[in-house]
Enzyme design. Structure first.
Site, PDB file in Angstrom:
ATOM      1  N   GLN A 158      49.073  92.859 101.918  1.00 31.88           N
ATOM      2  CA  GLN A 158      49.178  93.138 100.472  1.00 31.88           C
ATOM      3  C   GLN A 158      47.936  93.803  99.891  1.00 31.88           C
ATOM      4  O   GLN A 158      48.053  94.691  99.056  1.00 31.88           O
ATOM      5  CB  GLN A 158      49.450  91.841  99.712  1.00 31.88           C
ATOM      6  CG  GLN A 158      50.931  91.669  99.445  1.00 31.88           C
ATOM      7  CD  GLN A 158      51.249  90.411  98.662  1.00 31.88           C
ATOM      8  OE1 GLN A 158      50.384  89.837  98.021  1.00 31.88           O
ATOM      9  NE2 GLN A 158      52.493  90.006  98.731  1.00 31.88           N
TER      10      GLN A 158
ATOM     11  N   SER B  18      52.217  99.978  96.402  1.00 29.59           N
ATOM     12  CA  SER B  18      52.380  99.056  95.276  1.00 29.59           C
ATOM     13  C   SER B  18      51.313  99.279  94.226  1.00 29.59           C
ATOM     14  O   SER B  18      51.612  99.318  93.032  1.00 29.59           O
ATOM     15  CB  SER B  18      52.319  97.602  95.746  1.00 29.59           C
ATOM     16  OG  SER B  18      53.476  97.293  96.468  1.00 29.59           O
TER      17      SER B  18
HETATM   18  N1  LIG Z   1      53.910  93.260 100.269  1.00 36.28           N
HETATM   19  C1  LIG Z   1      55.180  93.031  99.973  1.00 36.28           C
HETATM   20  O1  LIG Z   1      55.790  92.149 100.510  1.00 36.28           O
HETATM   21  C2  LIG Z   1      55.863  93.922  98.970  1.00 36.28           C
HETATM   22  C3  LIG Z   1      55.113  94.886  98.321  1.00 36.28           C
HETATM   23  C4  LIG Z   1      55.769  95.717  97.386  1.00 36.28           C
HETATM   24  C5  LIG Z   1      57.126  95.566  97.128  1.00 36.28           C
HETATM   25  N2  LIG Z   1      57.818  94.603  97.767  1.00 36.28           N
HETATM   26  C6  LIG Z   1      59.239  94.422  97.489  1.00 36.28           C
HETATM   27  O2  LIG Z   1      59.916  95.608  97.882  1.00 36.28           O
HETATM   28  C7  LIG Z   1      61.043  95.823  97.057  1.00 36.28           C
HETATM   29  C8  LIG Z   1      61.052  97.243  96.508  1.00 36.28           C
HETATM   30  O3  LIG Z   1      59.923  97.479  95.684  1.00 36.28           O
HETATM   31  P1  LIG Z   1      59.295  98.929  95.484  1.00 36.28           P
HETATM   32  O4  LIG Z   1      58.523  98.908  94.232  1.00 36.28           O
HETATM   33  O5  LIG Z   1      58.646  99.397  96.715  1.00 36.28           O
HETATM   34  O6  LIG Z   1      60.607  99.780  95.270  1.00 36.28           O
HETATM   35  P2  LIG Z   1      60.842 101.342  95.414  1.00 36.28           P
HETATM   36  O7  LIG Z   1      59.758 102.084  94.734  1.00 36.28           O
HETATM   37  O8  LIG Z   1      61.165 101.650  96.817  1.00 36.28           O
HETATM   38  O9  LIG Z   1      62.197 101.453  94.565  1.00 36.28           O
HETATM   39  C9  LIG Z   1      62.239 101.078  93.212  1.00 36.28           C
HETATM   40  C10 LIG Z   1      63.415 100.173  92.920  1.00 36.28           C
HETATM   41  O10 LIG Z   1      64.604 100.959  92.893  1.00 36.28           O
HETATM   42  C11 LIG Z   1      65.665 100.121  93.225  1.00 36.28           C
HETATM   43  N3  LIG Z   1      66.889 100.889  93.519  1.00 36.28           N
HETATM   44  C12 LIG Z   1      67.209 101.567  94.642  1.00 36.28           C
HETATM   45  N4  LIG Z   1      68.420 102.125  94.521  1.00 36.28           N
HETATM   46  C13 LIG Z   1      68.876 101.799  93.283  1.00 36.28           C
HETATM   47  C14 LIG Z   1      70.061 102.076  92.569  1.00 36.28           C
HETATM   48  N5  LIG Z   1      71.026 102.786  93.114  1.00 36.28           N
HETATM   49  N6  LIG Z   1      70.193 101.579  91.314  1.00 36.28           N
HETATM   50  C15 LIG Z   1      69.216 100.838  90.754  1.00 36.28           C
HETATM   51  N7  LIG Z   1      68.071 100.535  91.381  1.00 36.28           N
HETATM   52  C16 LIG Z   1      67.899 101.005  92.631  1.00 36.28           C
HETATM   53  C17 LIG Z   1      65.105  99.346  94.383  1.00 36.28           C
HETATM   54  O11 LIG Z   1      65.835  98.158  94.609  1.00 36.28           O
HETATM   55  C18 LIG Z   1      63.687  99.069  93.930  1.00 36.28           C
HETATM   56  O12 LIG Z   1      63.569  97.827  93.280  1.00 36.28           O
HETATM   57  C19 LIG Z   1      60.955  94.730  95.998  1.00 36.28           C
HETATM   58  O13 LIG Z   1      61.762  93.665  96.447  1.00 36.28           O
HETATM   59  C20 LIG Z   1      59.524  94.321  96.011  1.00 36.28           C
HETATM   60  O14 LIG Z   1      59.329  92.986  95.546  1.00 36.28           O
HETATM   61  C21 LIG Z   1      57.228  93.781  98.692  1.00 36.28           C
END
Ligand SMILES: NC(=O)c1ccc[n+]([C@@H]2O[C@H](COP(=O)([O-])OP(=O)(O)OC[C@H]3O[C@@H](n4cnc5c(N)ncnc54)[C@H](O)[C@@H]3O)[C@@H](O)[C@H]2O)c1
Length: 392
Positions: free
Chosen positions: A124, A130
């Site tokens: 993280q 992120s």
């Molecule tokens: N270190 C970690 O474990 C870590 C770090 C960052 C994010 N995450 C998780 O990863 C996931 C994605 O986060 P992100 O910020 O990278 O996302 P991202 O930037 O890849 O995408 C943004 C959001 O768009 C949503 N999305 C995709 N298709 C869609 C649709 N058709 N309609 C509406 N929404 C849609 C996704 O579900 C996501 O939440 C989340 O669950 C987040 O909590 C985990």
């Protein structure tokens, strides 16, 4: 061990890969930090602050460097200056930077791509996707507020009451949640929609109201969204249309890893919004969530203005640089043996570590990242050698 900080050369890149506050973390490992003159200029960090923090400021800093830090992929000129065995740490979109990846391979440079850092709890502190998404989400809400010809908060005066703006955020990942939180702080009424089942609680946790379209969730591996089928995309657009039409500001952030951004909103849906409405598409760099959006421009659709984000994190270079630098320093710390009584600091990536293995693109004259190797060199004919852990 010499760590160089590049002056960014790509158009519009205002961030810098290391900030003065973090120089001490690298000198404490026993490294020398050399910054190119003017590297922090666009992020409002003068050279003198690097010097005061213990760094040197020198032209052609990449020469004889062990590690070169940058935000955008390193310039071919800098890669040409690096010695065989040196390393680079930067964003490095492997699909669009194949000639550069081949150059890094041919020059025997070890390269790490920040966007390939696995998104595990342990990684993280190195998760630059992120950290930059936080900046992007904040900026998206502020841009929407700026373009809107109205107030965000409900405002009561002796002369009457102005109602709060209604903001709809599509995609509630890191950027979307930050956009919701920021729009809420500005006083708007905010609704959020995402296809992941856990998103409703996450939207509520930052003060938004989750929108339930009654569609089945689309969660894929690792908690990420799956791509929509064509039928699902059409149905989702139909169900979203009235919510888009009533919003004063629409902010879109939806992405599916490794794919073009899904088109969530058609031009016709935007044209149904009231005159003076605003659309901020933060996925414009990845193709856009809004049909007809143009990254880096404002397009008029009906009575609405549609703002297409381009390298949005670079629009807030101070915090974006600070957070990115913290990510880079964490990764550097993982791949460095600090100086001790046995010798000086050395760059020593351990490929048994899943973080190092996951984000390494080139190493030892070969392409380490398998999908990129196959894309550039074709299918592996012989098993690809795995590097031994580097030891002092
Ligand atoms: N270190 C970690 O474990 C870590 C770090 C960052 C994010 N995450 C998780 O990863 C996931 C994605 O986060 P992100 O910020 O990278 O996302 P991202 O930037 O890849 O995408 C943004 C959001 O768009 C949503 N999305 C995709 N298709 C869609 C649709 N058709 N309609 C509406 N929404 C849609 C996704 O579900 C996501 O939440 C989340 O669950 C987040 O909590 C985990």
């Amino acid at each position: 061990m010499k760590i160089a900080v590049a002056r960014e050369t790509r158009e519009g890149e205002t961030r810098v890969a290391l900030v003065p506050e973090l120089v001490g973390r690298l000198t404490a490992l026993g490294a020398t930090v050399v910054v190119e003159p003017g590297a922090g200029r666009h992020a409002l960090v003068p050279d003198e602050e690097y010097v005061a923090a213990g760094a040197l400021v020198e032209k052609a800093a990449a020469e004889r460097a062990d590690v070169l830090l940058s935000v955008a992929p390193p310039s071919p000129e800098d890669v040409g200056r690096l010695k065989n065995g040196a390393a680079t740490i930067s964003f490095l979109p492997v699909d669009t930077e194949r000639p550069l990846v081949a150059m890094l391979r041919d020059r025997g440079v070890t390269s790490f791509a920040m966007e390939l850092v696995p998104r595990t709890s342990r990684a993280q502190a190195m998760d630059a996707l992120s950290s930059q998404s936080v900046v992007v989400g904040y900026r998206g809400a502020v841009v929407a507020a700026g373009l809107l010809r109205s107030f965000m908060p409900m405002t009561m005066t002796a002369a009457g009451t102005v109602p709060a703006a209604e903001v709809l955020v599509l995609g509630a990942g890191v950027a979307g949640l930050q956009a919701i939180a920021t729009a809420r702080r500005l006083g708007a009424v905010v609704r959020g929609y995402d296809v992941r089942p856990s998103s409703a609680d996450e939207i509520r946790s930052v003060g938004g109201e989750p929108l339930d379209l009654g569609l089945e969730p689309l969660d894929g591996p690792g908690g990420y969204a799956r791509e929509m089928t064509r039928e699902r995309a059409t149905r989702q657009r139909e169900l979203l249309a009235p919510h888009v039409a009533r919003a004063d500001a629409l902010i879109t952030t939806a992405a599916v890893p490794g794919r073009r951004a899904p088109v969530l909103v058609s031009r016709a849906m935007v044209e149904r919004m009231r005159p003076g409405s605003v659309v901020v598409d933060l996925a414009a760099d990845a193709g856009g969530n809004v049909q007809g959006v143009r990254a880096g421009s404002v397009v008029r659709m009906g009575g609405a203005q549609v703002w297409g984000g381009r390298n949005v994190a670079a629009q807030v270079p101070g915090p974006a640089s600070r957070l990115y630098a913290a990510n880079v320093v964490s990764l550097l710390t993982l791949v460095t043996y600090p100086a001790d009584e046995e010798g000086p600091a050395v760059f020593a990536p351990d490929f048994d570590d899943e973080i190092v293995d996951g984000c390494c693109v080139t190493y030892g004259g070969a392409i380490h990242h398998a999908p990129t190797r196959v894309a550039i060199e074709g299918p592996d004919l012989a098993p690809h050698p795995t590097p031994d852990p580097v030891r002092r």
